[in-house]
Design an enzyme around this catalytic site. Sequence first.
Site, mmCIF file in Angstrom:
data_model
loop_
_atom_site.group_PDB
_atom_site.id
_atom_site.type_symbol
_atom_site.label_atom_id
_atom_site.label_comp_id
_atom_site.label_asym_id
_atom_site.label_seq_id
_atom_site.Cartn_x
_atom_site.Cartn_y
_atom_site.Cartn_z
ATOM 1 N N MET A 1 0.854 -1.193 0.000
ATOM 2 C CA MET A 1 0.000 0.000 0.000
ATOM 3 C C MET A 1 0.888 1.241 0.000
ATOM 4 O O MET A 1 1.762 1.386 0.846
ATOM 5 C CB MET A 1 -0.914 0.008 1.231
ATOM 6 C CG MET A 1 -1.854 1.205 1.277
ATOM 7 S SD MET A 1 -3.054 1.104 2.628
ATOM 8 C CE MET A 1 -1.993 1.433 4.033
ATOM 9 N N CYS A 2 0.672 2.130 -0.954
ATOM 10 C CA CYS A 2 1.397 3.399 -1.045
ATOM 11 C C CYS A 2 0.394 4.537 -1.137
ATOM 12 O O CYS A 2 -0.785 4.332 -1.419
ATOM 13 C CB CYS A 2 2.303 3.421 -2.268
ATOM 14 S SG CYS A 2 3.608 2.165 -2.272
ATOM 15 N N GLY A 3 0.865 5.747 -0.915
ATOM 16 C CA GLY A 3 0.042 6.931 -1.085
ATOM 17 C C GLY A 3 0.531 7.726 -2.269
ATOM 18 O O GLY A 3 1.730 7.948 -2.430
ATOM 19 N N ARG B 1 -0.223 5.431 4.644
ATOM 20 C CA ARG B 1 -0.194 4.487 3.531
ATOM 21 C C ARG B 1 1.216 4.020 3.182
ATOM 22 O O ARG B 1 1.379 3.103 2.380
ATOM 23 C CB ARG B 1 -0.851 5.106 2.290
ATOM 24 C CG ARG B 1 -2.319 5.449 2.466
ATOM 25 C CD ARG B 1 -2.946 5.867 1.139
ATOM 26 N NE ARG B 1 -2.945 4.786 0.184
ATOM 27 C CZ ARG B 1 -3.906 3.860 0.059
ATOM 28 N NH1 ARG B 1 -4.958 3.892 0.870
ATOM 29 N NH2 ARG B 1 -3.823 2.915 -0.846
ATOM 30 N N ASN C 1 0.697 3.095 -7.060
ATOM 31 C CA ASN C 1 0.341 2.280 -5.903
ATOM 32 C C ASN C 1 -0.203 0.953 -6.415
ATOM 33 O O ASN C 1 -1.146 0.940 -7.214
ATOM 34 C CB ASN C 1 -0.730 2.985 -5.063
ATOM 35 C CG ASN C 1 -1.321 2.067 -4.003
ATOM 36 O OD1 ASN C 1 -0.617 1.291 -3.378
ATOM 37 N ND2 ASN C 1 -2.625 2.169 -3.797
#
Length: 253
Positions: free
Chosen positions: A1-3, A30, A104
Amino acid sequence: MCGILGLLLADEDAHVNQMLFDGLTVLQHRGQDAAGIVTSEHGRLHLRKDNGLVKDVFQTHHMIDLRGNFGLGHVRYPTAGSSSCAEAQPLYTNYPHGVCVAHNGNLTNAADLADYCRNKLGRHINTDSDSEVLLNIFADSLIKGENKGSDMVENIFSAVEKVMSLCKGGYAGMYLINGIALVGFRDPHGIRPIVMGTRKSSTVDGKSDYIFASESVAIDTLGFGLVRDVEPAEAIVITMDGQVHTRRCLPED
């Protein structure tokens, strides 16, 4: 999970650096491994990224250098590749135009696509990041479309179609095409989130500012109004003059 976060302001003399910083701060949950921002100032790209939290990666002297009305931001939780700062995003390729990506998600066929980029496209893949594959396939398709004399917006949609036809998995992302457009896109299954917002420009009459983000909290925090989710298999292209173009890039199953 990334932002992920992308901003395009109507005022060419405005700066997105503080908004990107504030937006990434509220998306920090995130991803805490690395952070990065790229901005475009009258055709010149400025990039800062490193391992660490947003508050540690961006000091005052970095923020001063991140000038421009157009930019991407990213906070990373490493789900593919390594924790090397070389894999911090946004990632950049200089040709064509200067293209950056903030992404993401996960590509389940990333290794095969890396081989495809090297052996079929003749493009160098320097990391184990699947985001680099997304960047290079898109950039290669842009080049081929331009060589055919295609309209730029149609060319962008065609390049996203190419990405979606080849890349398997769940992903959402943004491309910054220097001096041309901000692009938001989402995988055909809609697995990863991305939303769009807008507000009236405070300095340019009749024009609007635009934002893409992983979550609406960033849109609210920065004073934008939520428009909608980017739909599965959809790309939204916002050109530098504020024109918004949308298309579903793959047919429904």
